[in-house]
Write a protein that holds these residues in place. Structure first.
Motif, PDB file in Angstrom:
ATOM      1  N   LEU A  17     -63.432  81.148 -51.436  1.00 27.33           N
ATOM      2  CA  LEU A  17     -63.477  82.537 -50.997  1.00 27.33           C
ATOM      3  C   LEU A  17     -62.356  83.338 -51.630  1.00 27.33           C
ATOM      4  O   LEU A  17     -61.286  82.815 -51.929  1.00 27.33           O
ATOM      5  CB  LEU A  17     -63.326  82.614 -49.472  1.00 27.33           C
ATOM      6  N   GLU A  37     -63.463  88.592 -49.464  1.00 25.70           N
ATOM      7  CA  GLU A  37     -64.511  88.064 -48.589  1.00 25.70           C
ATOM      8  C   GLU A  37     -63.981  87.767 -47.195  1.00 25.70           C
ATOM      9  O   GLU A  37     -64.748  87.657 -46.244  1.00 25.70           O
ATOM     10  CB  GLU A  37     -65.097  86.787 -49.191  1.00 25.70           C
ATOM     11  N   TYR A  73     -65.659  82.412 -41.560  1.00 23.94           N
ATOM     12  CA  TYR A  73     -66.555  82.952 -42.585  1.00 23.94           C
ATOM     13  C   TYR A  73     -68.016  82.630 -42.251  1.00 23.94           C
ATOM     14  O   TYR A  73     -68.894  83.479 -42.407  1.00 23.94           O
ATOM     15  CB  TYR A  73     -66.182  82.417 -43.971  1.00 23.94           C
TER      16      TYR A  73
END
Length: 192
Positions: A4, A50, A118
């Motif tokens: 990420l 992200e 996430y």
């Protein structure tokens, strides 16, 4: 888990360096780092990470207020803090934080929290997309029903005949029935 792009905002430089090393060792990319909330917001707008990891207590704009802004930018947040008071946790929960780590941060806890946060954020995005699609479908159904009623009244047809007529028109013009319904409704409005 895929690597990420992560923004790291922590005002204690040594802790920031440690967290950055743990993240990069696991294959993640720390796309930007800073020590205060306002700078974190600027960097988030520039780098589009992200995920963002924020310290709760930072100079200027604290991590919780910064997390509110990150939520509006559609970026998931993990909080890192030395404080585990229920009030702080409740504030973090209210701004849609996806993870909460207590210092000192271990590599195992950090990586597990990042992965789960996430994943939960992706789940929420999927649910949001499905909700939007459902709302659009419902609106289209209402639109079609309304247009069908106009066709029924104007041409003295049954509901089935009116619907079939709209279907044929949609196929003839290679558009959706909802688009035909919108045209019918717009024409009805013009005639009034």
């Amino acid at each position: 888990m895929k690597p990420l792009s992560i923004l790291l905002a922590e005002d204690e430089v040594l802790i920031r360096v440690d967290i950055k090393e743990m993240l990069e060792k696991a294959g993640h990319i720390v796309c930007a780092e800073c020590g205060d909330g306002m700078r974190a917001i600027e960097l988030a707008k520039q780098t589009a990470p992200e995920l963002v990891i924020l310290d709760v207590m930072m100079p200027g704009l604290d991590g919780i207020e910064t997390a509110k802004v990150m939520h509006s930018l559609n970026i998931p947040v993990v909080m890192v803090t030395a404080y585990s008071q229920p009030n702080t946790i409740k504030r973090a929960e209210a701004v849609h934080v996806y993870g909460y780590l207590i210092k000192p941060v271990s590599e195992k806890n950090l990586l597990a929290t990042v992965q789960i946060a996430y994943g939960r954020w992706q789940d929420m995005c999927q649910v949001h997309q499905e909700l939007q699609a459902t709302k659009e479908q419902l609106e289209n159904q209402k639109l079609i029903a309304r247009a069908r009623a106009f066709v029924q009244d104007r041409l003295s047809l049954s509901a089935q005949e009116a619907h079939n007529r709209m279907l044929r028109e949609a196929m003839r013009h290679q558009v959706t029935v909802a688009q035909i319904a919108r045209r019918i409704i717009d024409r009805e409005k013009e005639m009034r």
